[in-house]
Design an enzyme around this catalytic site. Structure first.
Site, PDB file in Angstrom:
ATOM      1  N   ASN A 208       0.855  -1.190   0.000  1.00  0.00           N
ATOM      2  CA  ASN A 208       0.000   0.000   0.000  1.00  0.00           C
ATOM      3  C   ASN A 208       0.891   1.240   0.000  1.00  0.00           C
ATOM      4  O   ASN A 208       2.111   1.127   0.026  1.00  0.00           O
ATOM      5  CB  ASN A 208      -0.956  -0.039   1.197  1.00  0.00           C
ATOM      6  CG  ASN A 208      -0.194  -0.163   2.498  1.00  0.00           C
ATOM      7  OD1 ASN A 208       0.544   0.734   2.873  1.00  0.00           O
ATOM      8  ND2 ASN A 208      -0.342  -1.301   3.178  1.00  0.00           N
ATOM      9  N   ASP A 276      -3.970  -6.633   4.997  1.00  0.00           N
ATOM     10  CA  ASP A 276      -4.963  -7.531   5.604  1.00  0.00           C
ATOM     11  C   ASP A 276      -4.895  -8.937   5.003  1.00  0.00           C
ATOM     12  O   ASP A 276      -5.294  -9.900   5.634  1.00  0.00           O
ATOM     13  CB  ASP A 276      -6.369  -6.964   5.400  1.00  0.00           C
ATOM     14  CG  ASP A 276      -6.565  -5.698   6.213  1.00  0.00           C
ATOM     15  OD1 ASP A 276      -6.138  -5.688   7.381  1.00  0.00           O
ATOM     16  OD2 ASP A 276      -7.098  -4.701   5.676  1.00  0.00           O
ATOM     17  N   LYS A 337     -13.709  -0.326  15.740  1.00  0.00           N
ATOM     18  CA  LYS A 337     -12.405  -1.012  15.697  1.00  0.00           C
ATOM     19  C   LYS A 337     -11.777  -1.098  17.084  1.00  0.00           C
ATOM     20  O   LYS A 337     -11.167  -2.094  17.443  1.00  0.00           O
ATOM     21  CB  LYS A 337     -11.499  -0.221  14.756  1.00  0.00           C
ATOM     22  CG  LYS A 337     -10.309  -0.971  14.270  1.00  0.00           C
ATOM     23  CD  LYS A 337      -9.718  -0.310  13.046  1.00  0.00           C
ATOM     24  CE  LYS A 337     -10.648  -0.422  11.859  1.00  0.00           C
ATOM     25  NZ  LYS A 337     -10.124   0.200  10.664  1.00  0.00           N
ATOM     26  N   LYS A 341     -10.867  -4.804  18.411  1.00  0.00           N
ATOM     27  CA  LYS A 341      -9.472  -5.241  18.530  1.00  0.00           C
ATOM     28  C   LYS A 341      -8.979  -5.263  19.975  1.00  0.00           C
ATOM     29  O   LYS A 341      -7.953  -5.861  20.274  1.00  0.00           O
ATOM     30  CB  LYS A 341      -8.580  -4.328  17.700  1.00  0.00           C
ATOM     31  CG  LYS A 341      -8.973  -4.318  16.229  1.00  0.00           C
ATOM     32  CD  LYS A 341      -7.802  -4.045  15.331  1.00  0.00           C
ATOM     33  CE  LYS A 341      -8.266  -4.028  13.889  1.00  0.00           C
ATOM     34  NZ  LYS A 341      -7.186  -4.203  12.941  1.00  0.00           N
TER      35      LYS A 341
HETATM   36  O1  C5P Z   1      -8.527  -3.352  10.541  1.00  0.00           O
HETATM   37  P1  C5P Z   1      -7.646  -2.232  10.148  1.00  0.00           P
HETATM   38  O2  C5P Z   1      -6.565  -2.607   9.182  1.00  0.00           O
HETATM   39  O3  C5P Z   1      -8.342  -1.003   9.670  1.00  0.00           O
HETATM   40  O4  C5P Z   1      -6.947  -1.792  11.530  1.00  0.00           O
HETATM   41  C1  C5P Z   1      -5.952  -0.825  11.615  1.00  0.00           C
HETATM   42  C2  C5P Z   1      -5.119  -1.033  12.836  1.00  0.00           C
HETATM   43  O5  C5P Z   1      -4.851  -2.413  13.027  1.00  0.00           O
HETATM   44  C3  C5P Z   1      -3.758  -0.388  12.689  1.00  0.00           C
HETATM   45  O6  C5P Z   1      -3.303  -0.006  13.965  1.00  0.00           O
HETATM   46  C4  C5P Z   1      -2.924  -1.490  12.094  1.00  0.00           C
HETATM   47  O7  C5P Z   1      -1.556  -1.308  12.379  1.00  0.00           O
HETATM   48  C5  C5P Z   1      -3.501  -2.721  12.775  1.00  0.00           C
HETATM   49  N1  C5P Z   1      -3.471  -3.964  11.963  1.00  0.00           N
HETATM   50  C6  C5P Z   1      -2.777  -5.054  12.423  1.00  0.00           C
HETATM   51  N2  C5P Z   1      -2.770  -6.222  11.713  1.00  0.00           N
HETATM   52  C7  C5P Z   1      -3.444  -6.327  10.564  1.00  0.00           C
HETATM   53  C8  C5P Z   1      -4.182  -5.239  10.081  1.00  0.00           C
HETATM   54  C9  C5P Z   1      -4.160  -4.055  10.797  1.00  0.00           C
HETATM   55  O8  C5P Z   1      -2.167  -4.947  13.476  1.00  0.00           O
HETATM   56  N3  C5P Z   1      -3.410  -7.479   9.902  1.00  0.00           N
END
Ligand code: C5P
Length: 398
Positions: A208, A276, A337, A341
């Site tokens: 990205n 992701d 989120k 999380k």
């Molecule tokens: O779910 P999303 O990608 O939007 O979440 C963003 C947050 O989660 C950020 O802090 C990113 O560093 C973390 N993240 C992670 N592992 C992933 C995807 C995102 O730790 N596979």
């Protein structure tokens, strides 16, 4: 810095004379030094002058019975707050990069559990040789810190990079690494930054636009307020902040493993834009265009969620901060989120503009009390303000 102690390893280079000045400057700041002199180092400075300036005996033999009886090499490498190698010769760098331990200096470097700061000094052609570059890259990957070398005329008459940093520059770097001032002194911070790259085949990857700028700025700001800071970075093209322990990774799974290995920490800031998904199969050779122009299908599988894994894991830092890079419903998504999380705070930012790669950011902080909207500011300012908020929270809870 007063009260801290340094293990100084003096390698064999003409710049070794500057290490005497370094010891004096450290002593003037109340820093105690023990020194290891390599065999080659002893050709340039005498054990007597080093011993007189440090006020301690000098260590140079791995197999000396008296040295081992007084203080073994493992204890020697761990009793200091920081290991400084000045001058760091090509030989010492090569030994440490490859894990060799065939003398006291290299054994201490392998045995230490403290940060290592190297001040390289060598001829410009040696510094620019492929093997020294390779060793330096490996050492940086392993978290070794560097100060210098500078550019200029060298003792051998050539010009270019390779001159050891001046003693006062080394003192400044030591000060930064020890970060004894500031409200987070004594605490540890773990920060992630940049994108991850997920290989498709040997020449292609999924990634990205993350530049790493925001995460690097946060790591630097946390280091400046005194936290011993480790930065785990995906592939980016910006310079590492001096005084921060940097570890480079490529994929999400490598980032998770590096984070887990770096724990425990008091605060985690996950600024990385982690992919992701990853291709479920990585082709061993380059995927070729087929003659009948059938487009290859890349099937994706989910990557581990690093933030959720650590926030819900046994080594959870006291303060866990995630980012939410969104293009729509920025705040609502961030609130969801945070709960999903298990983070304490989520920093939400709208990435539909040029935030990724740009120098400015406009963020909203979501925590258990609701939301706080910060005005548009530089990423460095976001870092500084965030570090201050973290310091207030951790110190308030202490
Ligand atoms: O779910 P999303 O990608 O939007 O979440 C963003 C947050 O989660 C950020 O802090 C990113 O560093 C973390 N993240 C992670 N592992 C992933 C995807 C995102 O730790 N596979």
């Amino acid at each position: 810095m007063r009260g801290k102690s340094i293990l100084l390893i003096v390698g064999g280079g003409i710049a070794a004379y500057k290490s005497l000045e370094l010891v004096r400057a450290l002593a003037a700041r109340g820093v105690k030094t023990r020194a290891i002199l390599t065999k080659a180092g002893a050709e340039f400075v005498t054990p007597l002058s080093l011993s007189a300036l440090t006020g301690n005996k000098i260590y140079f033999d791995l197999f000396s019975l008296t040295d081992e009886a007084e203080m073994g090499h493992v204890q020697l490498s761990r009793s200091a707050d920081l290991v400084v190698v000045a001058p760091a010769t090509a030989d010492l760098m090569a030994k440490m990069a490859n894990g060799l331990a065939n003398d006291l200096a290299s054994t201490a470097l392998l045995a230490t559990d403290k940060n290592v700061l190297m001040a390289p000094a060598m001829n410009v052609r040696m510094w620019e040789s492929a093997s020294v570059k390779r060793n330096r890259a490996q050492l940086e990957k392993d978290g070794v810190l560097f100060v210098g070398p500078g550019d200029g005329e060298m003792a051998c008459g050539e010009f270019g990079p390779g001159r050891m940093a001046e003693p006062m520059e080394i003192v400044a770097a030591i000060e930064r690494v020890l970060s004894v001032a500031g409200p987070l002194a004594g605490l540890t911070a773990l920060v992630t930054a940049g994108p991850t790259r997920e290989p498709v085949d040997p020449v292609r990857f999924l990634a990205n636009h993350s530049s790493g700028k925001q995460g690097y700025a946060i790591a630097e700001a946390l280091m400046r307020v005194g936290a011993a800071t480790t930065l785990i970075s995906g592939p980016v093209s910006i310079a590492p902040p001096e005084g921060v322990k940097l570890q480079r990774v490529t994929t999400a799974r490598e980032m998770l493993a590096a984070c887990e290995a770096a724990l425990p920490a008091d605060v985690l800031v996950m600024a990385a834009a982690v992919s992701d998904w990853r291709p479920d199969i990585i082709a061993n050779s380059k995927i070729k265009k087929s003659v009948d122009r059938v487009v290859p299908l890349i099937k994706l599988m989910e990557n581990p969620d690093i933030l959720a894994t650590i926030a819900q894991g046994p080594k959870r830092p006291r303060l866990v901060i995630g980012f939410a890079a969104e293009t729509d419903d920025v705040v609502d998504n961030a609130v969801a989120k945070r709960a999903r999380k298990g983070a304490d705070w989520i920093i939400a930012n709208d990435v539909s503009g040029d935030v990724m790669g740009g120098d400015r950011n406009r963020v909203h902080i979501i925590d258990q009390n609701g939301r706080e909207d910060w005005p548009d500011m530089t990423k460095s300012e976001v870092g500084a303000r965030l570090a201050a908020r973290i310091a207030e929270t951790l110190k308030g809870a202490a």
